[in-house]
Design an enzyme around this catalytic site. Structure first.
Site, mmCIF file in Angstrom:
data_model
loop_
_atom_site.group_PDB
_atom_site.id
_atom_site.type_symbol
_atom_site.label_atom_id
_atom_site.label_comp_id
_atom_site.label_asym_id
_atom_site.label_seq_id
_atom_site.Cartn_x
_atom_site.Cartn_y
_atom_site.Cartn_z
ATOM 1 N N GLY A 7 -9.148 6.275 -2.167
ATOM 2 C CA GLY A 7 -9.424 6.197 -0.728
ATOM 3 C C GLY A 7 -9.479 7.564 -0.072
ATOM 4 O O GLY A 7 -8.669 8.434 -0.369
ATOM 5 N N ASP A 19 -0.556 5.791 -0.034
ATOM 6 C CA ASP A 19 0.400 4.786 -0.510
ATOM 7 C C ASP A 19 1.741 5.411 -0.891
ATOM 8 O O ASP A 19 2.744 4.710 -0.978
ATOM 9 C CB ASP A 19 -0.172 4.038 -1.718
ATOM 10 C CG ASP A 19 -1.459 3.304 -1.385
ATOM 11 O OD1 ASP A 19 -1.687 3.020 -0.193
ATOM 12 O OD2 ASP A 19 -2.242 3.030 -2.306
ATOM 13 N N MET A 52 -1.890 -1.037 4.823
ATOM 14 C CA MET A 52 -2.177 -0.773 3.415
ATOM 15 C C MET A 52 -0.879 -0.493 2.651
ATOM 16 O O MET A 52 0.212 -0.607 3.191
ATOM 17 C CB MET A 52 -3.098 0.440 3.315
ATOM 18 C CG MET A 52 -4.422 0.232 4.016
ATOM 19 S SD MET A 52 -5.527 1.638 3.757
ATOM 20 C CE MET A 52 -7.009 0.994 4.542
#
Lengths: 380, 380
Positions: free
Chosen positions: A8, A133, A178
């Protein structure tokens, strides 16, 4: 030297690219610096951009520009790809390959480095960490995380003050974020409220503390509304219950032509369940802006991303290979940059530390605030 | 004087409150200034907060604080409520009532003012405009809109650069926004891209140009992807097609115990349809943060909201009633504050002007950029 970006796009991945590029230029030892288009697929397709003569002005703009300037990808390298990739790199006389990405990217670097060694090909591979993340092993935190924390903390704060002002309209608000299998991004919602606002903290549904089932979530939120009059709940988009069922529904509500399964949004699903149970609920889904916003990017995050990129280039030129640059906290509480074997990062997931999760399982500890707040920069 | 806030909370509604409060204090003609809790229901319940002695420091903080400090509401006043409300106001010797809100709130003010006149009750009612939907008649634009424009423009820009960097992952991204029956908030997505970035503008699905059906939307987006390789589409959360069917589904997918109908999100529904048609799609939903973010609040918007609140207080004290303060563009292009009859605002909806919609129906004109960009402030 060849540099790629994978996974991403974020607000700071281009800072790592510029860090690496400028360190390579400064070394005086690299004749030509190329970027691969859309990750490792760019090698297979020989789709490169020459970055060697990018002007200082363009570099300074790109340093602060979100997204992925080279284009990014999620191509998973197969064993059959290894020789074609290494052959192509040999033909183009690539001596150093830097790859900016998360654990999948580290795995790609690991496989290529091992295969190059088997072939006695003289090629240094370095991984540069990048993922909002924050789930990479062997590093204190990951570039991208500080900025997404700043975004999600402010977003959650907005939702809380909105809900607080009109609980009779919607008593419950879900924020769907996310973070894949780890709760780092979800936990960032709790950074919104500290000190005398701690009573306004959101509930967190953490993958590390999966709910038994939807009924348990409903009971939890009903209790919260009974206590505070409202509830704001941060929920990961891929939340599963303790038995592995997706909270958005235990069967995909849609399967595409490639066989990818799409589960209903847990925010949407839980909003319906709560409303049925007599509590009007709705959900927000900040999506890609959370990892992309340059307005919300953390200056600390930008600086670290750039430094990690630069050090990876320097180490590759100095002969290191199969390593990832990483952050390690020093005795003064600052961050040192170190290099760790990429195989210890590849395909591993670092979950939210137990010490960061409150005893109720739906909050964070002071230790998490101490860990994460500095990453947001001077004006969180 | 009694002041209330109604409808959705915003980043600038408290600026209007402080503007009104300070103008009333400065006049020296108002002994006591109260706030009603959660809108007009606060009168029925006699739930007031005394604002008269709020410190300068607290006022300065509140001026820049999003949300609705008094609590907000959406209670619709019935004919049977009018006498009880006016009786209560008489008992508390309220001489001036200021109500900050949108067209529903203007309607409340209109009804109360007419009924007070019928009763010969000496009470001035003023409406202060507030809605991110920007759909009020008789004003150049509405407080809240400049800030939501700044938010949605940046959010859309993030989504575009993200999609542009990895079209092979998700070629299509929907951004689902607020705005009720008018396309003002949707149009704000187009402010993201001007000048040499105009080719990167998003597609807009405007309520003023409803699609014939979902197939037409799919064809439109397929064409866009064929042309650019990707598509970012801004869609209002309540989008209906030309025959009035909700694009999220023509039957509600859920009806709550009060009979409220919930239509599926058009972002979710269209993402599925597009993915079925072979184009991987997903959606973001910025939700309440878009109208609440103080990071993204426009300084122009904050200043106008405060000035409109202050002028409403001054006019009420000077004997005006049943008016709304409004913005009118002067010959120099600046904004003058005027007062307009509230009945011309009540329950009317101002749609996006035809002159602001591009000939293709999915873009905005230069005239819209000229109209909206100044509202975002000096650093859009």
């Amino acid at each position: 030297m060849l540099i790629g970006q994978s996974g991403g796009a974020t607000a700071v991945i281009n800072a790592s690219l510029i860090g690496a590029l400028e360190a390579a230029l400064d070394s005086g030892k690299v004749g030509r610096i190329l970027g691969m288009r859309h990750g490792i697929e760019g090698v297979l397709k020989r789709d490169f951009i020459d970055l060697t003569s990018l002007s200082q002005e363009r570099r300074n703009l790109l340093r602060l520009t979100p997204s992925s300037a080279l284009g990014t990808g999620r191509y998973k390298v197969t064993p059959d790809d290894l020789d074609p990739i290494l052959d192509q790199l040999a033909r183009d006389d690539v001596r150093y390959l830097l790859y900016i990405g998360g654990n999948d990217s580290a795995d790609t670097v690991h496989k290529l480095a091992m295969h190059a060694a088997r072939r006695d090909q003289n090629l240094a591979f370095m991984s540069i960490p990048k993922t909002v993340d924050n789930d990479l092993a062997e590093t204190h935190h990951c570039p991208g995380y500080g900025s997404v924390c700043r975004y999600i903390a402010n977003f959650t704060r907005d939702a809380i003050y909105d809900t607080f002002a009109s609980p009779q309209l919607y008593a419950v608000k879900f924020i769907e974020v996310m973070g894949r299998d780890a709760g780092w991004v979800t936990a960032a919602g709790a950074l919104a409220m500290t000190g005398d606002e701690a009573d306004l903290a959101p509930l967190l549904l953490l993958p590390e503390r999966p709910p038994r089932d939807t009924d348990e979530i409903v009971a939890l939120i009903k209790d919260d509304v009974a206590r505070r009059g409202w509830s704001v709940v941060v929920v990961p988009e891929t939340l599963q219950d303790a038995s592995g069922r997706y909270v958005g529904g235990d069967t995909p509500n849609f399967v595409d032509s490639f066989g990818h399964e799409y589960y209903a949004s847990p925010g949407a699903a839980l909003s319906q369940v709560l409303t049925s149970a007599g509590l009007r609920a709705r959900y927000d889904k900040p999506g890609t802006s959370a990892r992309m916003s340059n307005v919300m990017a953390s200056s600390v995050d930008l600086a670290e991303a750039e430094a990690l990129g630069a050090e990876a280039a320097r180490l590759a030129i100095a002969g290191e290979t199969a390593k990832m640059t990483a952050l390690r906290q020093n005795d003064q509480g600052g961050m040192d940059i170190v290099a760790v074997p990429v195989e210890r990062v590849a395909n591993r997931v670092r979950l939210l530390d137990d010490a960061f999760i409150g005893v109720d399982g739906h909050s964070v500890t002071d230790a998490f605030h101490d860990y994460a707040l500095p990453l947001l920069g001077p004006d969180p």
